[in-house]
Write an enzyme that holds these catalytic residues in place. Structure first.
Site, short mmCIF file in Angstrom:
data_model
loop_
_atom_site.label_atom_id
_atom_site.label_comp_id
_atom_site.label_asym_id
_atom_site.label_seq_id
_atom_site.Cartn_x
_atom_site.Cartn_y
_atom_site.Cartn_z
N GLY A 1 36.56 -8.97 -25.99
CA GLY A 1 35.67 -7.82 -25.96
C GLY A 1 34.86 -7.73 -27.23
N GLY B 1 32.29 -4.94 -29.28
CA GLY B 1 31.77 -3.57 -29.23
C GLY B 1 31.15 -3.19 -30.55
N GLY B 2 30.57 -2.00 -30.60
CA GLY B 2 29.96 -1.53 -31.82
C GLY B 2 30.97 -1.42 -32.95
N PHE B 3 32.21 -1.21 -32.58
CA PHE B 3 33.30 -1.02 -33.54
C PHE B 3 33.82 -2.35 -34.09
CE2 PHE B 3 34.63 -1.10 -29.14
CZ PHE B 3 35.41 -2.23 -29.15
N GLY B 4 33.55 -3.45 -33.36
CA GLY B 4 34.14 -4.72 -33.76
C GLY B 4 34.58 -5.50 -32.53
N VAL C 1 37.51 -7.49 -29.93
CA VAL C 1 38.88 -7.42 -29.42
C VAL C 1 39.32 -8.84 -29.04
CG1 VAL C 1 40.43 -6.37 -27.75
CG2 VAL C 1 38.39 -5.13 -28.47
N LYS D 1 42.49 -5.43 -31.87
CA LYS D 1 41.16 -4.87 -32.07
C LYS D 1 40.88 -4.87 -33.56
CE LYS D 1 39.10 -0.41 -30.81
NZ LYS D 1 39.35 0.71 -29.88
N ASP E 1 36.28 11.02 -25.25
CA ASP E 1 35.49 9.85 -24.85
C ASP E 1 36.08 9.22 -23.59
OD1 ASP E 1 33.36 8.17 -25.03
OD2 ASP E 1 34.19 6.91 -26.63
#
Ligand code: NAG
Ligand code: NAG
Ligand code: NAG
Ligand code: NAG
Ligand code: NAG
Ligand code: NAG
Ligand code: NAG
Ligand code: NAG
Ligand code: NAG
Ligand code: NAG
Ligand code: NAG
Ligand code: NAG
Length: 742
Positions: free
Chosen positions: A460, A462-465, A467, A482, A578
């Protein structure tokens, strides 16, 4: 020797005429002792505690023979009083309480934090009261919560085994069946905690959880202090499908120590308006596969709808094969059709399980085994008096993680049957992160688990980093790793929130956090691996085969249960903020798990304050108007987002599609319009054609519509949603069956 804070009160058996002003239960004698403190102090629930150093009944030599101690960790989530001070005894010590004759409640509070440089987790000690051994070789560290004795001598009931004034009882389980957590403050003046029962339900037979806002009429046989009204106004029943009900037992399983008798107190109250007469709902109660009561007819026993009753049963759990100290106790309900009752169903509203002392007066059982991965609810809360996140892991969803010497979860009174695992060592790591709550991984472990973050294992972005899929414990356990972008400030806060929240919470429908790594400024979270990815991956923009309607309903119900737990299973409500289809993960058995609590917030915790004002976060297309516009966050924002997820599941389309005509861009707006216009069938996922029973679709649509109401206050609670979805599922079963028959 570790010590404890103590409260003692006398059970007042006279039924008082209760006014709203005074609680149903008022103790005749009442001592609250804050051990290790030299002044009186007030706890969060506004009760005043005497410091034992100055207490008028303390032995004069208390200062010579023991020492006070203050916890070093001032965890703000732990109520300060009485947990933050303790008294340490190097040798035997006796507190004497001047009490009148009669039954007594005794509550001991433990918080084995490091204090004054000493690691209190290593202490083992015994406690006796009168002629009763309450604890032997007790470790507050190993036990953490729950088995804190709360001894009581309940008044006598007609039953074969007389529970007289020589018998001591220890509370093991106290459940608000089918309802929410009831905190001490909301009890009857006895400050008991009533937890949710879902974690103890066995198998898929969850039944239904009807609740109704009726006035409970207490009687002299069941006075108001027996259980608060919310216990009786919520319930669990088997369901609407006669053939299904005849094919399963409504079953709960509890882990208990072998070699003791247990008193089961079952609380009943018929609350649904249609059940008012004798022989409408009759059922059998089984305890440990034996018939404990062949025929329970609540109306016959209570006389009327809204009138509560309770029944007590005692069961003997013999010593096992000598190796297993814990055994499973089964409670099962099954419809009794002998008298041809009107309904084929059973009901339970509340349940208490007490351990009775052995013939030598002892209540002490062996220490629980320390097993990694069975983190208790809120590990830093050491007493049933203090709130905690409620449920412990579901009996059948225990994650077993092989220990490899890392710091491990503080175990646990957790009521699950654990076979002796590999022995484990524990160490405390003085870090700002709760290393004692979940496992700490070194960066080299993470690198080896992910083959140095190879793209091949990336699952995965994502904006967060990113996975990654990873393998820990020599490949024995598959995990999701993650790695948050360490440059982001928001990431750092979310990292802390995620660990803080998830390490305290355990629920079948919440993704489990295994541990974290914060070496070298990294922010890495390690979770259980969810083989089937996100819910969205199975709805649209995907190669995956389409999910069946039944499967989709199961998933929605699981998510609803998880959110219900977040909102009500802990004393302080947790708002997810969320909820969306990419934050709902599916394991290899298609069990839905809510993930990503990084944005979550503690809800308002006093009644006057009904919302939290906050900077708007969350995902576009899922946010409700009130939150988006006025920044007022309540749990009803999650209900709204969940309503959007329900539409995604039904329609299998993204929540925002800018290419569509304006009125159709937002799924929430368009879906609600179609529901109200009676044209919802036109937007249902074509793959579902012919699968949805019309009654089920009607109920499902009703739930969606109510969740998406503009005004939060008009939206249902998650408890209503759970009940609605349970009902929709049963409608699908019954009607689906009729359709199949045709
Ligand atoms: C405790 O007392 C304070 C002040 O009287 C009040 O504001 C607060 O609501 C009370 N808390 C509880 C839990 O009753
Ligand atoms: C406790 O200490 C006091 C003085 O601090 C002393 O007089 C007394 O004898 C001591 N008692 C015991 C039992 O040691
Ligand atoms: C404890 O046991 C002794 C001897 O068996 C008995 O005399 C005494 O009354 C008991 N105390 C209590 C509080 O029951
Ligand atoms: C226990 O009960 C017996 C008889 O029921 C009574 O005689 C005795 O005084 C009671 N003892 C206490 C300590 O209450
Ligand atoms: C009760 O029955 C279940 C299921 O058949 C079984 O697993 C369990 O061991 C039984 N319990 C006892 C105490 O016999
Ligand atoms: C319900 O439980 C009883 C007692 O364990 C058992 O005999 C019976 O077979 C069970 N019934 C069903 C339908 O599972
Ligand atoms: C509890 O302990 C007392 C002795 O303190 C004993 O007389 C009594 O029989 C025990 N109760 C049970 C249920 O064994
Ligand atoms: C006390 O409990 C610990 C942990 O369960 C165990 O290792 C130890 O053997 C026990 N000691 C005794 C005397 O039973
Ligand atoms: C605490 O963790 C750090 C890594 O974050 C490690 O270097 C240190 O040895 C640990 N300390 C203890 C006492 O385990
Ligand atoms: C892992 O990757 C980093 C940079 O991506 C590199 O500096 C490091 O040497 C690698 N470590 C191993 C063990 O391959
Ligand atoms: C779902 O999980 C099962 C069991 O691990 C696996 O066989 C299947 O391929 C998975 N399906 C998808 C679409 O990922
Ligand atoms: C609303 O319902 C009416 C009557 O069923 C139908 O003619 C109309 O097309 C619907 N509107 C939309 C936008 O689907």
């Amino acid at each position: 020797m570790l010590t404890f804070a103590l409260s003692l009160s006398i059970l007042h058996l006279i039924t008082s005429t209760t006014s709203d002003a005074s609680p149903p239960y008022t103790p005749t004698d009442y001592f609250l002792l804050n051990c290790g403190s030299s002044s009186s102090s007030t706890s969060a629930d506004n009760r005043t505690w005497d410091g034992d150093a100055q207490w008028k009944f303390s032995p004069p030599n208390i200062a010579n023979t023991s020492s006070p101690s203050t916890a070093e960790e001032q965890n703000p989530a732990v109520t300060q009083v009485p947990f933050m001070t303790a008294r340490l005894f190097p040798s035997q010590f006796t507190y004497t309480f001047p009490v009148s004759i009669g039954p007594k409640f005794l509550r001991l509070y433990f918080y084995p934090a490091t204090s004054s440089g000493r690691d209190n987790s290593k202490f083992f000690f015994s406690v006796t009261a009168g002629n009763h051994t309450l604890l032997t070789n007790f470790s507050a560290f190993l036990t953490s919560t729950g088995t804190v004795p709360h001894t009581t001598f309940p008044h006598q009931r007609k039953q074969p085994l007389t529970i007289d004034n020589t018998t001591a009882l220890e509370t093991l389980y106290r459940l608000n069946v089918g309802g929410n957590l009831v905190s001490g403050n909301d009890d009857t003046g006895m400050y008991r905690i009533w937890r949710q029962d879902d974690p103890y339900i066995y198998g898929q037979g969850f039944g239904l959880t009807p609740h109704r806002d009726v006035t409970i009429r207490y009687t002299s046989d069941t006075p108001a202090y027996i259980a608060p009204a919310t216990v009786y106004t919520t319930s669990r029943t088997m369901g609407i499908d006669v053939s299904v009900n005849l094919n399963y037992n409504l079953t709960w399983i509890f882990a208990v120590d072998s070699g003791f008798r247990y008193l089961f107190r079952l609380h009943f109250c018929e609350i649904l308006p249609e059940v008012t007469r004798v022989n409408q709902r009759v059922f059998t109660v089984f305890l440990n596969n034996q018939t404990a009561d062949p025929e329970v007819d609540v109306i016959q026993l209570s006389g009327d709808n809204g009138v509560p009753i309770f029944k007590d049963y005692v069961v003997w759990v013999p010593l096992g094969d000598g190796r297993r100290s814990k055994q499973d106790l089964w409670l099962e309900l099954y419809p009794n059709m002998d008298t041809k009752p009107e309904y084929t169903d059973a009901i339970l509203n509340g349940l208490e399980i007490f351990k009775l002392n052995q013939s030598d007066g002892s209540l002490a059982g062996p220490n629980p085994e320390l097993v990694v991965g069975t983190t208790p609810e809120a590990p830093y809360l050491k007493s049933p008096e203090k709130e905690d996140s409620g449920a412990s892991p579901p009996v059948l969803a225990v994650r077993r993680v092989r220990d490899s010497g890392q710091s491990v979860a503080k175990s646990s009174w957790v009521p699950i049957s654990v076979t002796a695992g590999t022995s484990t060592s524990t160490k405390t790591n003085a870090s700002s992160l709760p290393s004692d709550l979940c496992r700490h991984f070194s960066i080299s472990e993470i690198r080896s688990a992910t083959r140095n973050f190879t793209d091949e294992l990336m699952i995965g972005i994502g904006g967060f980093g990113n996975v990654y899929k990873g393998y820990i414990d020599d490949g024995a356990t598959t995990v999701a790793i993650k790695r948050l972008d360490s440059k982001s400030n928001q990431g750092a806060r979310e990292f802390q929130t995620e660990i803080g929240m998830l390490s305290k919470l355990r629920h079948l429908h919440l993704v489990s956090l295994i541990g974290y790594c914060d070496d070298d400024g990294e922010m890495i979270l390690v979770y259980d691996y969810m083989a089937n990815g996100t819910l969205r991956d199975h709805l649209y923009k995907t190669e995956n085969p389409s999910l069946s309607w039944k499967n989709r309903l199961q998933i929605c119900l699981g998510v609803a249960r998880g959110l219900h737990y977040l909102h009500t299973g802990t004393k302080h409500m947790i708002i997810h903020r969320d909820v969306k289809s990419t934050n709902i993960l599916l394991d290899d058995k298609w069990v839905a798990k809510i993930s990503d609590l990084g944005l979550s917030k503690m809800g308002p915790n006093n009644v006057a304050q009904t919302h939290v004002t906050t900077i708007v976060k969350g995902s576009f297309g899922y946010m409700d108007h009130e939150y988006f516009r006025y920044q007022q966050l309540t749990e009803k924002s999650d209900v709204y987002s969940f309503g959007v997820v329900l539409l995604e599941v039904l329609c299998a389309r993204p929540v925002i599609v800018t290419e569509l005509p304006p009125e159709q861009v937002s799924l929430a707006v368009w879906g609600r319009y179609c529901l109200q216009n009676g044209t919802v069938d036109q937007i249902v996922d074509p793959h579902l054609t012919g699968q949805i029973a019309p009654e089920c679709l009607r109920k499902f649509g009703e739930i969606v519509d109510s969740c998406l109401h503009d005004k939060g206050i008009q939206r249902p609670t998650m408890s209503d949603v759970v009940w609605g979805l349970e009902f929709a599922m049963q409608l699908q079963d019954v009607c689906g069956w009729i359709l199949d028959w045709d």
